[in-house]
Design a protein around this motif. Structure first.
Motif, PDB file in Angstrom:
ATOM      1  N   MET A  62      68.108 -23.479   0.543  1.00  2.75           N
ATOM      2  CA  MET A  62      68.171 -23.643  -0.889  1.00  2.75           C
ATOM      3  C   MET A  62      66.792 -24.100  -1.359  1.00  2.75           C
ATOM      4  SD  MET A  62      70.430 -26.239  -3.199  1.00  2.75           S
ATOM      5  CE  MET A  62      71.844 -25.186  -3.179  1.00  2.75           C
ATOM      6  N   LYS A  63      66.310 -23.501  -2.470  1.00  2.00           N
ATOM      7  CA  LYS A  63      64.997 -23.825  -3.013  1.00  2.00           C
ATOM      8  C   LYS A  63      65.069 -25.135  -3.798  1.00  2.00           C
ATOM      9  CE  LYS A  63      62.335 -20.451  -4.387  1.00  2.00           C
ATOM     10  NZ  LYS A  63      61.636 -19.411  -5.152  1.00  2.00           N
ATOM     11  N   ILE A  64      64.045 -25.984  -3.601  1.00  5.22           N
ATOM     12  CA  ILE A  64      63.933 -27.234  -4.356  1.00  5.22           C
ATOM     13  C   ILE A  64      62.529 -27.299  -4.980  1.00  5.22           C
ATOM     14  CG2 ILE A  64      65.614 -28.570  -3.028  1.00  5.22           C
ATOM     15  CD1 ILE A  64      63.224 -29.726  -1.442  1.00  5.22           C
ATOM     16  N   TYR A  65      62.402 -28.125  -6.018  1.00  6.37           N
ATOM     17  CA  TYR A  65      61.143 -28.248  -6.747  1.00  6.37           C
ATOM     18  C   TYR A  65      60.708 -29.714  -6.695  1.00  6.37           C
ATOM     19  CZ  TYR A  65      62.692 -23.679  -8.079  1.00  6.37           C
ATOM     20  OH  TYR A  65      63.134 -22.385  -8.022  1.00  6.37           O
ATOM     21  N   ASN A  66      59.579 -29.969  -6.050  1.00  2.00           N
ATOM     22  CA  ASN A  66      59.105 -31.323  -5.783  1.00  2.00           C
ATOM     23  C   ASN A  66      58.182 -31.828  -6.894  1.00  2.00           C
ATOM     24  OD1 ASN A  66      60.215 -31.500  -3.004  1.00  2.00           O
ATOM     25  ND2 ASN A  66      58.815 -29.791  -2.672  1.00  2.00           N
ATOM     26  N   VAL A  67      58.278 -33.130  -7.154  1.00  2.00           N
ATOM     27  CA  VAL A  67      57.408 -33.766  -8.137  1.00  2.00           C
ATOM     28  C   VAL A  67      56.711 -34.967  -7.505  1.00  2.00           C
ATOM     29  CG1 VAL A  67      58.864 -33.026 -10.089  1.00  2.00           C
ATOM     30  CG2 VAL A  67      59.190 -35.295  -9.090  1.00  2.00           C
ATOM     31  N   HIS A  68      55.604 -35.328  -8.096  1.00  2.00           N
ATOM     32  CA  HIS A  68      54.866 -36.507  -7.641  1.00  2.00           C
ATOM     33  C   HIS A  68      55.711 -37.749  -7.926  1.00  2.00           C
ATOM     34  CE1 HIS A  68      51.837 -39.685  -7.585  1.00  2.00           C
ATOM     35  NE2 HIS A  68      51.141 -38.879  -6.800  1.00  2.00           N
ATOM     36  N   PRO A  69      55.837 -38.665  -6.966  1.00  2.00           N
ATOM     37  CA  PRO A  69      56.720 -39.820  -7.167  1.00  2.00           C
ATOM     38  C   PRO A  69      56.288 -40.764  -8.285  1.00  2.00           C
ATOM     39  CG  PRO A  69      55.537 -39.994  -5.085  1.00  2.00           C
ATOM     40  CD  PRO A  69      55.246 -38.645  -5.635  1.00  2.00           C
ATOM     41  N   MET A  70      55.002 -40.813  -8.620  1.00  2.00           N
ATOM     42  CA  MET A  70      54.539 -41.731  -9.664  1.00  2.00           C
ATOM     43  C   MET A  70      54.491 -41.063 -11.042  1.00  2.00           C
ATOM     44  SD  MET A  70      54.097 -44.522  -8.040  1.00  2.00           S
ATOM     45  CE  MET A  70      53.128 -45.552  -9.093  1.00  2.00           C
ATOM     46  N   THR A  71      53.936 -39.856 -11.111  1.00  2.00           N
ATOM     47  CA  THR A  71      53.728 -39.202 -12.410  1.00  2.00           C
ATOM     48  C   THR A  71      54.871 -38.274 -12.798  1.00  2.00           C
ATOM     49  OG1 THR A  71      52.548 -37.313 -11.447  1.00  2.00           O
ATOM     50  CG2 THR A  71      51.222 -39.250 -12.083  1.00  2.00           C
ATOM     51  N   GLY A  72      55.676 -37.840 -11.834  1.00  3.58           N
ATOM     52  CA  GLY A  72      56.720 -36.859 -12.113  1.00  3.58           C
ATOM     53  C   GLY A  72      56.167 -35.455 -12.252  1.00  3.58           C
ATOM     54  N   GLU A  73      54.890 -35.269 -11.966  1.00  2.00           N
ATOM     55  CA  GLU A  73      54.260 -33.960 -12.110  1.00  2.00           C
ATOM     56  C   GLU A  73      54.756 -33.005 -11.030  1.00  2.00           C
ATOM     57  OE1 GLU A  73      49.816 -31.978 -12.454  1.00  2.00           O
ATOM     58  OE2 GLU A  73      50.023 -34.045 -11.779  1.00  2.00           O
ATOM     59  N   TYR A  74      55.066 -31.783 -11.437  1.00  2.00           N
ATOM     60  CA  TYR A  74      55.494 -30.746 -10.505  1.00  2.00           C
ATOM     61  C   TYR A  74      54.366 -30.464  -9.521  1.00  2.00           C
ATOM     62  CZ  TYR A  74      56.675 -26.102  -8.742  1.00  2.00           C
ATOM     63  OH  TYR A  74      56.940 -25.024  -7.936  1.00  2.00           O
ATOM     64  N   ILE A  75      54.674 -30.524  -8.213  1.00  2.00           N
ATOM     65  CA  ILE A  75      53.638 -30.304  -7.201  1.00  2.00           C
ATOM     66  C   ILE A  75      53.930 -29.119  -6.284  1.00  2.00           C
ATOM     67  CG2 ILE A  75      52.740 -32.654  -7.195  1.00  2.00           C
ATOM     68  CD1 ILE A  75      54.459 -33.280  -4.775  1.00  2.00           C
ATOM     69  N   GLY A  76      55.098 -28.531  -6.395  1.00  2.00           N
ATOM     70  CA  GLY A  76      55.376 -27.345  -5.591  1.00  2.00           C
ATOM     71  C   GLY A  76      56.832 -27.232  -5.207  1.00  2.00           C
ATOM     72  N   GLU A  77      57.128 -26.097  -4.622  1.00  2.00           N
ATOM     73  CA  GLU A  77      58.520 -25.866  -4.218  1.00  2.00           C
ATOM     74  C   GLU A  77      58.642 -25.948  -2.712  1.00  2.00           C
ATOM     75  OE1 GLU A  77      58.949 -21.099  -4.059  1.00  2.00           O
ATOM     76  OE2 GLU A  77      58.791 -21.935  -6.075  1.00  2.00           O
ATOM     77  N   GLY A  78      59.872 -26.073  -2.274  1.00  2.00           N
ATOM     78  CA  GLY A  78      60.165 -26.142  -0.850  1.00  2.00           C
ATOM     79  C   GLY A  78      61.590 -25.704  -0.603  1.00  2.00           C
ATOM     80  N   LEU A  79      62.057 -25.959   0.580  1.00  2.00           N
ATOM     81  CA  LEU A  79      63.426 -25.609   0.942  1.00  2.00           C
ATOM     82  C   LEU A  79      64.162 -26.858   1.389  1.00  2.00           C
ATOM     83  CD1 LEU A  79      62.800 -22.322   2.947  1.00  2.00           C
ATOM     84  CD2 LEU A  79      63.690 -22.533   0.623  1.00  2.00           C
ATOM     85  N   ALA A  80      65.371 -27.014   0.889  1.00  2.00           N
ATOM     86  CA  ALA A  80      66.215 -28.137   1.304  1.00  2.00           C
ATOM     87  C   ALA A  80      66.799 -27.831   2.679  1.00  2.00           C
ATOM     88  CB  ALA A  80      67.326 -28.361   0.287  1.00  2.00           C
ATOM     89  N   ASP A  81      67.045 -28.871   3.443  1.00  2.00           N
ATOM     90  CA  ASP A  81      67.664 -28.710   4.749  1.00  2.00           C
ATOM     91  C   ASP A  81      69.184 -28.748   4.585  1.00  2.00           C
ATOM     92  OD1 ASP A  81      65.244 -28.659   6.168  1.00  2.00           O
ATOM     93  OD2 ASP A  81      65.175 -30.853   6.256  1.00  2.00           O
ATOM     94  N   PRO A  82      69.882 -27.977   5.401  1.00  2.37           N
ATOM     95  CA  PRO A  82      71.349 -28.042   5.337  1.00  2.37           C
ATOM     96  C   PRO A  82      71.844 -29.405   5.854  1.00  2.37           C
ATOM     97  CG  PRO A  82      70.646 -26.554   7.096  1.00  2.37           C
ATOM     98  CD  PRO A  82      69.413 -27.013   6.384  1.00  2.37           C
ATOM     99  N   ASP A  83      72.921 -29.868   5.255  1.00  4.82           N
ATOM    100  CA  ASP A  83      73.537 -31.136   5.691  1.00  4.82           C
ATOM    101  C   ASP A  83      74.501 -30.802   6.823  1.00  4.82           C
ATOM    102  OD1 ASP A  83      74.940 -33.465   6.083  1.00  4.82           O
ATOM    103  OD2 ASP A  83      75.066 -33.940   3.942  1.00  4.82           O
ATOM    104  N   LEU A  84      74.094 -31.101   8.028  1.00  5.11           N
ATOM    105  CA  LEU A  84      74.890 -30.738   9.196  1.00  5.11           C
ATOM    106  C   LEU A  84      76.178 -31.550   9.304  1.00  5.11           C
ATOM    107  CD1 LEU A  84      72.003 -30.304  11.802  1.00  5.11           C
ATOM    108  CD2 LEU A  84      73.148 -28.541  10.438  1.00  5.11           C
ATOM    109  N   LEU A  85      76.193 -32.740   8.675  1.00  2.42           N
ATOM    110  CA  LEU A  85      77.403 -33.568   8.735  1.00  2.42           C
ATOM    111  C   LEU A  85      78.468 -33.069   7.765  1.00  2.42           C
ATOM    112  CD1 LEU A  85      75.830 -37.129   8.984  1.00  2.42           C
ATOM    113  CD2 LEU A  85      76.827 -35.745  10.812  1.00  2.42           C
ATOM    114  N   GLU A  86      78.065 -32.562   6.632  1.00  2.57           N
ATOM    115  CA  GLU A  86      79.013 -32.122   5.601  1.00  2.57           C
ATOM    116  C   GLU A  86      79.431 -30.666   5.784  1.00  2.57           C
ATOM    117  OE1 GLU A  86      80.485 -33.874   3.110  1.00  2.57           O
ATOM    118  OE2 GLU A  86      79.551 -35.687   3.903  1.00  2.57           O
ATOM    119  N   GLY A  87      78.581 -29.890   6.445  1.00  2.00           N
ATOM    120  CA  GLY A  87      78.945 -28.501   6.692  1.00  2.00           C
ATOM    121  C   GLY A  87      78.373 -27.530   5.674  1.00  2.00           C
ATOM    122  N   ASP A  88      78.895 -26.287   5.720  1.00  2.00           N
ATOM    123  CA  ASP A  88      78.391 -25.209   4.872  1.00  2.00           C
ATOM    124  C   ASP A  88      78.423 -25.568   3.391  1.00  2.00           C
ATOM    125  OD1 ASP A  88      77.850 -23.596   7.001  1.00  2.00           O
ATOM    126  OD2 ASP A  88      79.748 -22.470   6.897  1.00  2.00           O
ATOM    127  N   GLY A  89      77.354 -25.132   2.691  1.00  4.22           N
ATOM    128  CA  GLY A  89      77.298 -25.325   1.246  1.00  4.22           C
ATOM    129  C   GLY A  89      76.790 -26.682   0.821  1.00  4.22           C
TER     130      GLY A  89
END
Length: 171
Positions: free
Chosen positions: A1-28
């Motif tokens: 799943m695509k995610i959009y990262n921001v700088h922790p102090m300014t909230g400025e958009y810094i790029g996109e990435g991919l979220a990791d699947p939650d292996l404990l909760e399962g699919d979705g």
């Protein structure tokens, strides 16, 4: 799943990435890291930046690094998002004052006088000791004439705005 990262102090958009699947909760189910969002940010234009304020994306002014002058020689540089160049500001510094021109010219004069003194000293030593050649004598005279001309630069009619600097003798 695509995610959009921001700088922790300014909230400025810094790029996109991919979220990791939650292996404990399962699919979705996905692990969304802090300072990341699922909704895509808007596109920012020139001198604009995209920030996330914790609730939604916003486009703000971005003039970071822009230098400007207001009413004097002091240069201001914008360092923060959302700050714009003030009304009446200019990107060009004001022209130097007569006092600044004078100080710069006198500093340059003094440097040239120092250099001339370095060239004259050994030639004068040779003359004082009676060991100077004809070429030494001519060079000594030219350097002394140059030094006198440099010293008289402040007497020029256009000083300090226009200066005709003397040309040093060729070595």
């Amino acid at each position: 799943m695509k995610i959009y990262n921001v700088h922790p102090m300014t909230g400025e958009y810094i790029g996109e990435g991919l979220a990791d699947p939650d292996l404990l909760e399962g699919d979705g189910h996905w692990l969304i890291p802090a300072h990341a969002y699922l909704d895509a940010p808007p596109v920012a234009g020139k001198n604009k930046a995209v920030i996330h304020d914790g609730e939604s994306w916003k486009v703000v002014d971005d003039f970071r690094g822009t230098a400007y002058y207001m009413d004097g020689q002091h240069k201001y540089t914008i360092e923060d998002l959302g700050v714009t160049v003030p009304e009446g500001a200019t990107s060009e510094p004001p022209p130097p004052t007569v006092a600044e021109l004078t100080a710069n010219a006198l500093a340059q004069r003094d440097g040239l006088l120092f250099t001339a003194g370095l060239r004259i000293a050994p030639l004068q030593d040779a003359a004082d000791l009676g060991e100077s050649t004809e070429a030494d004598g001519l060079s000594l005279k030219l350097w002394k004439q140059y030094r006198v001309a440099v010293n008289r630069v402040p007497d020029q009619a256009g000083f300090p705005k226009t200066i005709s600097w003397p040309v040093p003798p060729s070595e």
